[in-house]
Design a protein around this motif. Structure first.
Motif, PDB file in Angstrom:
ATOM      1  N   UNK A 274      69.138 -37.060 -18.167  1.00  0.00           N
ATOM      2  CA  UNK A 274      68.770 -36.819 -19.558  1.00  0.00           C
ATOM      3  C   UNK A 274      68.684 -35.321 -19.834  1.00  0.00           C
ATOM      4  N   UNK A 275      68.112 -34.572 -18.907  1.00  0.00           N
ATOM      5  CA  UNK A 275      68.029 -33.113 -19.076  1.00  0.00           C
ATOM      6  C   UNK A 275      69.427 -32.507 -19.130  1.00  0.00           C
ATOM      7  N   UNK A 276      70.327 -32.981 -18.251  1.00  0.00           N
ATOM      8  CA  UNK A 276      71.710 -32.487 -18.261  1.00  0.00           C
ATOM      9  C   UNK A 276      72.382 -32.861 -19.581  1.00  0.00           C
ATOM     10  N   UNK A 277      72.152 -34.083 -20.033  1.00  0.00           N
ATOM     11  CA  UNK A 277      72.744 -34.531 -21.297  1.00  0.00           C
ATOM     12  C   UNK A 277      72.213 -33.713 -22.470  1.00  0.00           C
ATOM     13  N   UNK A 278      70.918 -33.421 -22.471  1.00  0.00           N
ATOM     14  CA  UNK A 278      70.346 -32.603 -23.553  1.00  0.00           C
ATOM     15  C   UNK A 278      70.908 -31.185 -23.521  1.00  0.00           C
ATOM     16  N   UNK A 279      71.082 -30.659 -22.311  1.00  0.00           N
ATOM     17  CA  UNK A 279      71.674 -29.328 -22.182  1.00  0.00           C
ATOM     18  C   UNK A 279      73.114 -29.349 -22.695  1.00  0.00           C
ATOM     19  N   UNK A 280      73.848 -30.402 -22.356  1.00  0.00           N
ATOM     20  CA  UNK A 280      75.223 -30.537 -22.851  1.00  0.00           C
ATOM     21  C   UNK A 280      75.233 -30.674 -24.368  1.00  0.00           C
ATOM     22  N   UNK A 281      74.258 -31.415 -24.906  1.00  0.00           N
ATOM     23  CA  UNK A 281      74.150 -31.571 -26.348  1.00  0.00           C
ATOM     24  C   UNK A 281      73.870 -30.217 -27.007  1.00  0.00           C
ATOM     25  N   UNK A 282      72.948 -29.442 -26.434  1.00  0.00           N
ATOM     26  CA  UNK A 282      72.652 -28.113 -26.968  1.00  0.00           C
ATOM     27  C   UNK A 282      73.886 -27.214 -26.919  1.00  0.00           C
ATOM     28  N   UNK A 283      74.615 -27.290 -25.807  1.00  0.00           N
ATOM     29  CA  UNK A 283      75.845 -26.502 -25.671  1.00  0.00           C
ATOM     30  C   UNK A 283      76.866 -26.939 -26.722  1.00  0.00           C
TER      31      UNK A 283
ATOM     32  N   UNK B 245      61.495 -46.735  -5.469  1.00  0.00           N
ATOM     33  CA  UNK B 245      62.868 -46.857  -5.969  1.00  0.00           C
ATOM     34  C   UNK B 245      62.905 -46.658  -7.484  1.00  0.00           C
ATOM     35  N   UNK B 246      61.960 -47.271  -8.173  1.00  0.00           N
ATOM     36  CA  UNK B 246      61.886 -47.128  -9.630  1.00  0.00           C
ATOM     37  C   UNK B 246      61.609 -45.672  -9.995  1.00  0.00           C
ATOM     38  N   UNK B 247      60.698 -45.022  -9.258  1.00  0.00           N
ATOM     39  CA  UNK B 247      60.402 -43.609  -9.527  1.00  0.00           C
ATOM     40  C   UNK B 247      61.645 -42.753  -9.268  1.00  0.00           C
ATOM     41  N   UNK B 248      62.393 -43.065  -8.197  1.00  0.00           N
ATOM     42  CA  UNK B 248      63.632 -42.322  -7.925  1.00  0.00           C
ATOM     43  C   UNK B 248      64.650 -42.514  -9.049  1.00  0.00           C
ATOM     44  N   UNK B 249      64.789 -43.757  -9.500  1.00  0.00           N
ATOM     45  CA  UNK B 249      65.707 -44.048 -10.609  1.00  0.00           C
ATOM     46  C   UNK B 249      65.241 -43.317 -11.865  1.00  0.00           C
ATOM     47  N   UNK B 250      63.921 -43.338 -12.117  1.00  0.00           N
ATOM     48  CA  UNK B 250      63.362 -42.646 -13.280  1.00  0.00           C
ATOM     49  C   UNK B 250      63.604 -41.147 -13.176  1.00  0.00           C
ATOM     50  N   UNK B 251      63.352 -40.570 -12.002  1.00  0.00           N
ATOM     51  CA  UNK B 251      63.598 -39.131 -11.809  1.00  0.00           C
ATOM     52  C   UNK B 251      65.075 -38.800 -12.006  1.00  0.00           C
ATOM     53  N   UNK B 252      65.947 -39.647 -11.478  1.00  0.00           N
ATOM     54  CA  UNK B 252      67.381 -39.426 -11.649  1.00  0.00           C
ATOM     55  C   UNK B 252      67.754 -39.537 -13.132  1.00  0.00           C
ATOM     56  N   UNK B 253      67.193 -40.529 -13.812  1.00  0.00           N
ATOM     57  CA  UNK B 253      67.460 -40.693 -15.249  1.00  0.00           C
ATOM     58  C   UNK B 253      66.942 -39.485 -16.023  1.00  0.00           C
ATOM     59  N   UNK B 254      65.755 -38.985 -15.662  1.00  0.00           N
ATOM     60  CA  UNK B 254      65.219 -37.786 -16.327  1.00  0.00           C
ATOM     61  C   UNK B 254      66.120 -36.575 -16.088  1.00  0.00           C
TER      62      UNK B 254
END
Length: 163
Positions: free
Chosen positions: A45-54, A33-42
């Protein structure tokens, strides 16, 4: 009795092992569950970084367009300074264009008024010139009522007069 003790020990051991297996299963499930939450958070985070770059790209493009707009306002205003154009705020482009176009409308109306007045003055002056020309070209009356035609001097007779 020894058999009973061994059976009791074995049952207790089995029970402890079963409890440990359940605890391990729970720990493994929680870790998953923690790994799933971590993967979802990652992923988020990738989507947020992409949005930040955009967003950074959008800001850079907006800054570029804003700079072009400021340059355009300066380019439009600078040649008008010699015509007494009012200073404009190039940091507030909308206000700057408003100031410049307002000045241009007022200046245009003033110049149209001046041009109209000058055209009227020119027409009046041209009429006076026509009247004066007609008077200087029209035949003059002699004292006895006759009409004397104006004479033109020939260059030959003018030369003789000067000598």
């Amino acid at each position: 009795m020894r058999q009973d003790t061994n059976d009791t020990d074995l049952t207790a051991l089995r029970s402890a092992v079963a409890e440990a297996v359940r605890a391990l299963d729970t720990a493994i499930a929680e870790r998953m569950d923690v790994e799933n939450v971590l993967n979802q958070a990652n992923d988020e985070l990738a989507v947020a970084r992409e949005a930040q770059d955009t967003a950074k790209t959008g800001i850079a493009e907006a800054d570029r367009v804003l700079s072009l707009a400021r340059d355009g306002l300066r380019t439009a205003r600078d040649p008008l300074v010699s015509l007494d154009a009012t200073p404009v705020d190039v940091d507030d482009i909308v206000a700057g264009w408003h100031e410049l176009t307002t000045w241009a409308r007022v200046a245009l109306e003033e110049r149209r008024t001046t041009l109209s007045r000058l055209a009227q003055e020119h027409a009046a002056a041209a009429e006076k010139v026509d009247v004066l020309r007609k008077k200087s070209v029209s035949p003059t009356r002699t004292p006895n009522g006759g009409v004397r035609q104006p004479t033109k001097r020939s260059p030959k007779s003018s030369r003789h007069c000067r000598n």
